[in-house]
Design an enzyme around this catalytic site. Sequence first.
Site, PDB file in Angstrom:
ATOM      1  N   HIS A 107       0.824  -1.213   0.000  1.00 15.74           N
ATOM      2  CA  HIS A 107       0.000   0.000   0.000  1.00 15.74           C
ATOM      3  C   HIS A 107       0.854   1.257   0.000  1.00 15.74           C
ATOM      4  O   HIS A 107       1.971   1.283   0.521  1.00 15.74           O
ATOM      5  CB  HIS A 107      -1.021   0.000   1.140  1.00 15.74           C
ATOM      6  CG  HIS A 107      -0.481  -0.017   2.536  1.00 15.74           C
ATOM      7  ND1 HIS A 107      -0.162   1.120   3.234  1.00 15.74           N
ATOM      8  CD2 HIS A 107      -0.241  -1.050   3.383  1.00 15.74           C
ATOM      9  CE1 HIS A 107       0.246   0.804   4.450  1.00 15.74           C
ATOM     10  NE2 HIS A 107       0.223  -0.506   4.580  1.00 15.74           N
TER      11      HIS A 107
ATOM     12  N   ASP B 280      -0.019   4.380   1.192  1.00 16.29           N
ATOM     13  CA  ASP B 280      -0.181   5.370   2.258  1.00 16.29           C
ATOM     14  C   ASP B 280       0.572   4.985   3.518  1.00 16.29           C
ATOM     15  O   ASP B 280       0.899   3.825   3.758  1.00 16.29           O
ATOM     16  CB  ASP B 280      -1.663   5.575   2.584  1.00 16.29           C
ATOM     17  CG  ASP B 280      -2.352   4.306   3.091  1.00 16.29           C
ATOM     18  OD1 ASP B 280      -2.026   3.213   2.581  1.00 16.29           O
ATOM     19  OD2 ASP B 280      -3.219   4.414   3.981  1.00 16.29           O
TER      20      ASP B 280
ATOM     21  N   ASP C 150       5.755   0.900   7.180  1.00 12.26           N
ATOM     22  CA  ASP C 150       4.401   0.428   6.898  1.00 12.26           C
ATOM     23  C   ASP C 150       3.721   1.469   5.991  1.00 12.26           C
ATOM     24  O   ASP C 150       3.133   2.409   6.485  1.00 12.26           O
ATOM     25  CB  ASP C 150       3.639   0.256   8.210  1.00 12.26           C
ATOM     26  CG  ASP C 150       2.218  -0.239   8.046  1.00 12.26           C
ATOM     27  OD1 ASP C 150       1.859  -0.653   6.929  1.00 12.26           O
ATOM     28  OD2 ASP C 150       1.471  -0.188   9.041  1.00 12.26           O
TER      29      ASP C 150
ATOM     30  N   GLU D 244      -4.853   2.059   2.579  1.00 17.82           N
ATOM     31  CA  GLU D 244      -5.004   0.849   3.380  1.00 17.82           C
ATOM     32  C   GLU D 244      -5.219   1.193   4.843  1.00 17.82           C
ATOM     33  O   GLU D 244      -5.972   0.512   5.549  1.00 17.82           O
ATOM     34  CB  GLU D 244      -3.746  -0.023   3.226  1.00 17.82           C
ATOM     35  CG  GLU D 244      -3.842  -1.407   3.861  1.00 17.82           C
ATOM     36  CD  GLU D 244      -3.231  -1.498   5.250  1.00 17.82           C
ATOM     37  OE1 GLU D 244      -3.189  -2.607   5.811  1.00 17.82           O
ATOM     38  OE2 GLU D 244      -2.806  -0.461   5.799  1.00 17.82           O
ATOM     39  N   GLU D 245      -4.574   2.254   5.307  1.00 19.39           N
ATOM     40  CA  GLU D 245      -4.581   2.591   6.731  1.00 19.39           C
ATOM     41  C   GLU D 245      -5.916   3.138   7.217  1.00 19.39           C
ATOM     42  O   GLU D 245      -6.120   3.299   8.416  1.00 19.39           O
ATOM     43  CB  GLU D 245      -3.478   3.608   7.032  1.00 19.39           C
ATOM     44  CG  GLU D 245      -2.059   3.124   6.739  1.00 19.39           C
ATOM     45  CD  GLU D 245      -1.571   2.081   7.720  1.00 19.39           C
ATOM     46  OE1 GLU D 245      -2.347   1.663   8.604  1.00 19.39           O
ATOM     47  OE2 GLU D 245      -0.407   1.669   7.596  1.00 19.39           O
TER      48      GLU D 245
ATOM     49  N   ASP E 265       4.034  -6.305   4.203  1.00 17.08           N
ATOM     50  CA  ASP E 265       3.473  -5.201   4.980  1.00 17.08           C
ATOM     51  C   ASP E 265       3.824  -5.337   6.459  1.00 17.08           C
ATOM     52  O   ASP E 265       3.190  -6.100   7.182  1.00 17.08           O
ATOM     53  CB  ASP E 265       1.952  -5.199   4.785  1.00 17.08           C
ATOM     54  CG  ASP E 265       1.270  -3.977   5.361  1.00 17.08           C
ATOM     55  OD1 ASP E 265       1.960  -3.097   5.892  1.00 17.08           O
ATOM     56  OD2 ASP E 265       0.035  -3.899   5.279  1.00 17.08           O
TER      57      ASP E 265
ATOM     58  N   HIS F  86       3.689   2.701  13.078  1.00 18.16           N
ATOM     59  CA  HIS F  86       2.670   3.671  13.498  1.00 18.16           C
ATOM     60  C   HIS F  86       3.143   4.483  14.704  1.00 18.16           C
ATOM     61  O   HIS F  86       2.328   4.965  15.492  1.00 18.16           O
ATOM     62  CB  HIS F  86       1.331   3.003  13.828  1.00 18.16           C
ATOM     63  CG  HIS F  86       0.625   2.414  12.652  1.00 18.16           C
ATOM     64  ND1 HIS F  86      -0.735   2.177  12.633  1.00 18.16           N
ATOM     65  CD2 HIS F  86       1.071   2.032  11.429  1.00 18.16           C
ATOM     66  CE1 HIS F  86      -1.077   1.657  11.471  1.00 18.16           C
ATOM     67  NE2 HIS F  86       0.023   1.562  10.725  1.00 18.16           N
TER      68      HIS F  86
END
Length: 425
Positions: A81, A83, A142, A180-181, A204, A387
């Site tokens: 992904h 983002d 990520d 995706e997030e 991921d 994150h």
Amino acid sequence: MGQALATRFLRYSAVTSQSDAAATTVPSTPGQRELAQLLAQELQQAGAADVHLSSTAVLTATVPSTLPPGRTAPVVGLCTHLDTADAGLSPQVRAQVVRYAGGDLPLGDGARVITLAEHPELGRYTGQPLLVGDGTSVLGADDKAGVAVVMQLACDLLMADADGGAPPHGELRLAFVPDEEIGLRGVRTMDLARFPVDYAYTIDSCEVGEVVQETFNAATATLTVTGVSPHPMSAKGVLVNPILVAHELIGRLDPAQTPERTQGREGYIWVNQIRGDQATAVVTLSIRDHDRAGYEARKELLHQLVAEVARAHPRARLELEVEDVYTNLADARTPANAVALERVYTALDRLGIRPLPLAMRGGTDGSWLSAQGIFTPNVFTGAHNFHSWAEFLPLRSFAASYLVVRELVRLAAEDGGPAQVGGQH
């Protein structure tokens, strides 16, 4: 290999592509399209086929098969992904490679420090080069790390294929998706006709050896409470405070079944937002469970609790909407497509990497793809603390991710077999 991957990562992470949950468009931010355009250009220059960028910034491409006539192999998909997550930090990532000498690791100007006391896993990488941010943002491994792994492998294969010096491999399909997030919004806009694979892998997050073979079932619930809001001078027996009604609902939830009180395969209901005024209140909740029956039971419980609160406040109006976001990818596993997961463990064994099977307390784009009939387990990138500003990615772990994915492509070609493993053709 670690340095080549780091160079790609630094280039991709410089493109700000943090997603925005408040947006109503896909992609939710322009940087994701900018990154997809950069990747498309690099793939075209490398000689990829079928390079296509959709109106929602889903980028798909093909690394053609080099198998001799008459020899078949499953078509393997790789999905990452575009983002990065909004963690309440700066959307601008300023990544760098540092040589970790041991002890606590200051970031940027030293205002933030990854300490061994809080992150003992850091100590495993003494003497190694690490990718880190400057403490003001997430690193974005990520999933910029996954993007870099897939791009490096694709370009390496295409270059070797052009030179004629690479071992034959089957067809490889690539997908880079936005958002995706924020609830897997991007992958849900994907034209699966452009991703005709037998099985796939997401690349991921996760530390070396982690194999996500199970994810949560996930739903988002939104409760809207409409109260009665007269002037306070005449409120006696009339006013119905929607904020207090919402809090009553929250108070009926089990405090032991929340994210901070659960682990492993334990599910939860998480109140993650409440906003309101004297007229209305809106509560947003996340419902999560690996077990399908438990997941459905949690949704039913929430409906029951809302009904109880509505009976206690007959002059208030309570409206509950529950939206399924993704399902447990393990539910899509069958004897026919289990080879996708088996090959991950074979690849790890060949490379001497200890497997760490994981029931992820979250989801991936593979959760949605699996529900569409494309079984899609997840392979690690080697990152830690995603994150968060304390995120870091050891280059040796990054290289290990690349080697595993490369081995998966080799295994598909070596094992051969019908091109109908996942029933997509």
